[in-house]
Design a protein around this motif. Structure first.
Motif, short mmCIF file in Angstrom:
data_model
loop_
_atom_site.label_atom_id
_atom_site.label_comp_id
_atom_site.label_asym_id
_atom_site.label_seq_id
_atom_site.Cartn_x
_atom_site.Cartn_y
_atom_site.Cartn_z
N SER A 52 -14.31 7.45 -7.85
CA SER A 52 -13.22 7.02 -6.78
C SER A 52 -12.83 5.76 -7.34
O SER A 52 -13.15 5.28 -8.48
CB SER A 52 -13.77 6.57 -5.35
OG SER A 52 -14.82 5.62 -5.39
N LEU B 168 0.14 9.71 -4.26
CA LEU B 168 -0.75 10.92 -4.00
C LEU B 168 -0.06 11.95 -3.20
O LEU B 168 -0.20 12.94 -3.55
CB LEU B 168 -1.97 10.53 -3.28
CG LEU B 168 -3.08 11.35 -2.95
CD1 LEU B 168 -3.47 12.28 -3.95
CD2 LEU B 168 -4.21 11.01 -1.99
N PHE C 171 -7.23 8.91 -11.57
CA PHE C 171 -7.65 8.80 -10.20
C PHE C 171 -7.22 9.75 -9.24
O PHE C 171 -7.61 10.06 -8.12
CB PHE C 171 -7.72 7.35 -9.66
CG PHE C 171 -8.65 6.21 -10.26
CD1 PHE C 171 -10.09 6.14 -10.01
CD2 PHE C 171 -7.91 5.44 -11.32
CE1 PHE C 171 -10.67 5.32 -11.05
CE2 PHE C 171 -8.83 4.53 -12.12
CZ PHE C 171 -10.20 4.56 -11.70
N LEU C 172 -5.92 9.97 -9.60
CA LEU C 172 -5.32 10.70 -8.49
C LEU C 172 -5.11 12.15 -8.89
O LEU C 172 -4.99 13.10 -7.87
CB LEU C 172 -3.84 10.37 -8.59
CG LEU C 172 -3.46 8.97 -8.11
CD1 LEU C 172 -1.91 8.69 -8.41
CD2 LEU C 172 -3.89 9.03 -6.64
N ILE D 155 -8.53 5.20 -2.53
CA ILE D 155 -7.31 4.88 -2.99
C ILE D 155 -6.47 3.91 -2.15
O ILE D 155 -6.46 4.04 -0.77
CB ILE D 155 -6.38 6.15 -2.87
CG1 ILE D 155 -6.96 7.01 -4.13
CG2 ILE D 155 -4.88 5.63 -3.37
CD1 ILE D 155 -6.32 8.27 -4.12
N PRO E 20 0.81 3.38 -3.71
CA PRO E 20 -0.42 4.23 -3.90
C PRO E 20 -0.34 5.76 -2.93
O PRO E 20 -0.69 6.67 -3.28
CB PRO E 20 -1.79 3.54 -3.75
CG PRO E 20 -1.33 2.12 -3.86
CD PRO E 20 0.12 2.02 -3.73
N SER E 21 -0.24 5.30 -1.91
CA SER E 21 -0.08 6.43 -0.88
C SER E 21 1.06 7.62 -1.25
O SER E 21 0.77 8.76 -1.38
CB SER E 21 0.62 5.92 0.72
OG SER E 21 -0.81 5.62 1.29
N GLU F 103 -7.57 9.48 0.88
CA GLU F 103 -7.66 8.21 0.50
C GLU F 103 -8.65 7.32 0.71
O GLU F 103 -9.22 6.57 -0.10
CB GLU F 103 -6.28 7.53 1.17
CG GLU F 103 -4.93 7.80 0.41
CD GLU F 103 -3.74 7.31 1.19
OE1 GLU F 103 -3.93 6.04 1.75
OE2 GLU F 103 -2.72 7.72 1.04
N ARG G 184 0.83 -1.32 0.15
CA ARG G 184 -0.01 -0.10 -0.05
C ARG G 184 0.76 1.21 0.00
O ARG G 184 0.28 2.39 -0.16
CB ARG G 184 -0.86 -0.09 1.24
CG ARG G 184 -2.07 -1.07 1.22
CD ARG G 184 -2.67 -1.23 2.21
NE ARG G 184 -4.23 -1.89 2.23
CZ ARG G 184 -5.24 -1.32 2.02
NH1 ARG G 184 -5.42 -0.19 2.00
NH2 ARG G 184 -6.29 -2.06 1.76
N ALA H 42 -3.31 5.04 -12.99
CA ALA H 42 -3.65 5.68 -11.91
C ALA H 42 -3.97 7.29 -11.70
O ALA H 42 -4.47 7.67 -11.12
CB ALA H 42 -2.58 5.28 -10.89
N TYR I 254 -8.85 3.09 -7.94
CA TYR I 254 -7.50 3.09 -8.29
C TYR I 254 -7.32 2.13 -9.39
O TYR I 254 -7.76 1.16 -9.60
CB TYR I 254 -6.87 3.04 -6.99
CG TYR I 254 -5.06 3.30 -7.12
CD1 TYR I 254 -5.10 4.51 -7.23
CD2 TYR I 254 -4.38 2.30 -7.04
CE1 TYR I 254 -3.71 5.11 -6.94
CE2 TYR I 254 -3.12 2.71 -7.20
CZ TYR I 254 -2.73 3.96 -7.26
OH TYR I 254 -1.45 4.40 -7.57
N ASP I 255 -5.96 2.39 -9.95
CA ASP I 255 -5.52 1.39 -11.00
C ASP I 255 -4.15 1.46 -11.04
O ASP I 255 -3.59 2.49 -10.41
CB ASP I 255 -5.91 1.93 -12.44
CG ASP I 255 -6.39 0.66 -13.38
OD1 ASP I 255 -5.94 -0.23 -13.01
OD2 ASP I 255 -7.06 0.85 -14.34
#
Lengths: 454, 325
Positions: B180, B116, B191-192, B274, B112-113, B269, B109, B188, B182-183
């Motif tokens: 909303s 963003l 989405f971001l 996300i 993704p964090s 998130e 994880r 991505a 995520y990819d």
């Protein structure tokens, strides 16, 4: 029968303490001088008027009782309702009980969702049913616009009359105290009355801000949320203040191992991300409350204690900033000649701290107290969203937003609860920020030099 | 330099031990594992057997700090404190409620964090400093006043409203980006964009005002007067001298949060779905997954201490007078 909630007691104690401080300041010119600088600012006076309005709602909501039930003969023992009411509930009339089935838009006369309605002839149609209370006094629904306008105008006229009369009556008082922007305060009061009077007048016949999912009046919920915000904003500082002040001053004054221990303690606490520390503490508090139901006799008391615990937790996790500021200041102060002289005369540590250090760091304490308020109000909303905020049965801006958030996806959108929470909260935080800025400018010794700074 | 870094890392150990003791006290002393079991099982299913099973599954059936029944070092190691708290030091977090390994989950994880958090941090810093420089340039004018008013208004709006409003306007009304999700990979980005923009926007109020105060404080200093006196243009004063000298306070605030970017943003998130560490934390809090919360508390403090160290190191880069001994 009065019901005494713990937060009520603390809130009123705080009011008493503030009153005592104000009285003490009036008698000592050097203490009143920074406040005079604060009140000379127009932004401060305007925000003070608005803050007072919020405060009035919050304090009225902090006097709880259980109503006497009308039952039995004259000799029967008095029976009391199970419902805990506050003075605010009485002041807004029957707003509390006038709930609909589910959502309805502001000023609506019909429900948000279609329902099967039984017609007199035995048939049924799917239509938007009439509201039980919203616009129930109207003969036909077409009268609504005229009725709203007439009521609003009447209330507005009354508000303007009161406002004008007040200005007229107090003009002598204002003239005798120059240096305060009374006109700005008076104009702010006018704007406040012009908004509040029609809202209260219309809330008698309509749901001014609509109703929420279970049909509760959103205007009423917003008014009730004010108390939660104020309690969190003030009681947290009440917890934080003695701790942060004592620890910070001791670290700076005694230096040596005391300083080392205290610095270690606050670096450790500080290094845990605030939200996680609060979340962990609140989770543990939830476990405690859940496994000890016998300690909390009524829902109101449980919710109230949870609110208090939340304040304590927020206070225990946020004293480090104040302590660090005060440590730095005390480190400087302890080297000054007059403190060295006090030492030489053999004055005790407690007396030096109480009489010489504390008064000289008071401005830092007051500034951080008012600066923290708005942040705490905002934090409450976020924490309630995360699920570690107030009890779900407590009305607060956080729970209002949380409940309304899911309604964004509906078609047509249910926007009113969110909008109400937004405006009530925005105005509160904005005036708190403006007032805090004025206080900081008034108390900060650096600004005083050169008369006005900037 | 190296010895300084080593010493700082050694200083960090007692702090982490302190954090560990605090979390241990919070999670196991304030409430016994029995209480937690009762809470998690719910009122209906509480039987002594169910509690014992719940504790055994999670390894909470041991004594807290001293296992008298075990032999040798087992007296210390076969305890909740050693198994659950001391193990954190080697980043062994154990399993979450859904039996998945927390460390694996965290590694997955983190990406993704960061995807963003890094844009929000960099763009936010640039935007805030630009705004603040602008206000400082037009200081004490109507433009500056309007800027300050705007800042105070913007910081009076709860982050929740920025997110809800942005999601409503951009995704629902204008259909520009998905609400909303995520990819993986570059997909991505769509989405971001929105959460990143909202993250920057919600920080402008307090950020620019803070930097403006810094710049104005710096502009009251003597070297600025000297620079003006020798005839430098105001822009040169501002960009070449004030900005450089304001770097130290800017760095103090900015560098310390860099490691914490790993933790992700709790609100964005979870609102935008996300799958980062922020939403992991929120899910753990809402699902009362104590093991995950414990792990995140520990990681958060490690990252914060790393941030403090980085801050000190960055001083040597911007201020040649600072020597770390």
């Amino acid at each position: 029968m009065p019901v005494i909630l713990v937060t009520d007691v603390l809130v009123w104690l705080l009011v008493a303490a503030a009153a005592g401080y104000a009285y003490y300041c009036r008698r000592h010119d050097h203490l009143a001088a920074p406040w005079r600088r604060v009140f000379a600012s127009r932004a401060a006076m305007v925000s003070l008027v608005v803050l007072c309005a919020y405060l009035a709602a919050g304090l009225a909501d902090s006097l709880h009782f259980r109503a006497r039930l009308e039952s039995g003969g004259p000799g029967a023992p008095a029976a009391y309702s199970n419902e805990v009411m506050s003075l605010l509930d009485v002041a807004v009339g029957d707003l509390r009980t006038r709930s609909e089935k589910t959502y309805s838009a502001p000023f609506a006369t019909r429900l948000y969702a279609k329902e099967l309605i039984e017609l007199p002839g035995g048939k049924s149609v799917r239509d938007y049913p009439r509201l039980r209370f919203g616009g129930a006094h109207l003969k036909t629904e077409a009268d609504r616009g005229a009725d709203v306008a007439a009521k609003a105008l009447a209330a507005l006229a009354a508000a303007v009359a009161v406002w004008g009369a007040l200005g007229w009556a107090l003009r002598g008082f204002a003239r005798s105290r120059p240096g305060v922007p009374w006109r700005a305060a008076w104009l702010a009061l006018g704007a406040l009355l012009a908004l509040a009077a029609p809202a209260f007048a219309l809330s008698g016949g309509y749901h001014v801000l609509g109703t929420d999912k279970v049909g509760q009046d959103v205007f009423y919920l917003s008014l009730k949320s004010i108390r939660t915000s104020l309690v969190i904003g003030t009681l947290t500082t009440l917890v934080m203040l003695p701790l942060g002040a004592a620890v910070g001053i001791m670290a700076g004054y005694f230096k040596g191992w005391v300083d080392d221990v205290i610095q270690y303690a606050y670096t450790t606490l500080n290094s845990i991300p605030a939200v996680l520390l609060i979340a962990a503490s609140v989770l543990m508090m939830q476990v405690y409350i859940d496994t000890h139901p016998e300690l909390f006799p009524t829902t109101a008391q449980r919710a109230d204690l949870r609110l208090l615990f939340l304040c304590v937790i927020l206070g225990l996790t946020s004293w480090t900033g104040l302590a660090r500021l005060l440590r730095g200041e005390s480190l400087k102060l302890r080297e000054l000649e007059y403190i060295q002289a006090a030492h030489a005369f053999g004055v005790s540590h407690a007396r030096i701290i109480g009489r010489h250090i504390l008064p000289n760091v008071m401005h830092i304490i007051i500034i951080s107290l008012v600066m923290d308020f708005s942040g705490l109000v905002l934090a409450e909303a976020v924490l309630s969203y995360v699920g570690v905020g107030v009890d779900p049965s407590t009305t607060s801006f956080g729970t209002m937003i949380n409940n309304a958030r899911l309604e964004m996806a509906r078609e047509p959108m249910v926007w009113w609860a969110l909008a109400a929470a937004f405006w009530f909260m925005f105005v509160l935080v904005l005036v708190a920020n403006l007032f805090a800025d004025a206080v900081r400018d008034g108390f900060d010794p650096r600004v005083r030099v050169g008369g006005g700074g900037a | 330099m190296l010895s300084y870094i080593l010493r700082r890392i050694l200083y960090a150990i007692p702090i982490l031990v302190g954090v560990n003791l605090i979390t241990f006290a919070l999670f196991f002393v304030v409430n016994t594992p029995d209480d937690m079991a009762r809470m998690q099982l719910g009122a209906k299913r509480v039987t002594p057997e169910a509690i014992a099973k719940w504790k055994a599954e999670r390894g909470y059936d041991r004594p807290l700090v001293w296992n008298a029944a075990a032999a040798g070092t087992g007296r210390l190691t076969q305890t909740i404190f050693f198994e659950k708290s001391a193990r954190l030091f080697v980043f062994d977090f154990g399993a979450a409620e859904d039996r998945r390994d927390i460390a694996t989950e965290i590694r997955a994880r983190m990406g993704p964090s960061l995807a963003l958090a890094i844009p929000v941090f960099l763009v936010g810093l640039a935007v805030n400093i630009t705004f603040a420089l602008g206000m400082a340039f037009f200081r004490a004018s109507a433009l500056d006043f309007a800027g300050v008013v705007l800042c105070v208004a913007m910081m009076s709006i709860s982050t929740l409203f920025y997110i809800i409003g942005g999601q409503y306007l951009v995704s629902k009304l204008w259909h520009l980006v998905p609400i909303s999700g995520y990819d993986a990979g570059l997909d991505a980005a769509k989405f971001l964009v929105l959460p990143a923009a909202i993250g920057v926007l919600s920080g402008i109020g307090s950020g620019s005002r803070w930097y403006r105060t810094l710049f104005l404080e710096e502009m009251g200093k003597d070297y600025v007067r000297t620079a003006r006196a020798k005839g430098l243009a105001e822009t040169a004063v501002l960009f070449r001298h004030v900005l450089k000298n304001a770097m130290i306070p800017i760095l103090t605030g900015a560098v310390v949060v860099i490691p914490l970017l790993f933790m992700g943003s709790l609100l964005s998130e979870s609102f935008f779905g996300i799958p980062g560490l922020g939403s992991y934390t929120i899910e753990a809090i809402q699902g009362q997954d104590f093991a995950v919360v414990r792990a995140m508390v520990f990681i958060g403090s490690v990252l914060y201490i790393a941030g403090l160290l980085l801050t000190d190191l960055s001083y040597t880069l911007v201020d040649p007078r600072v020597r770390l001994e």
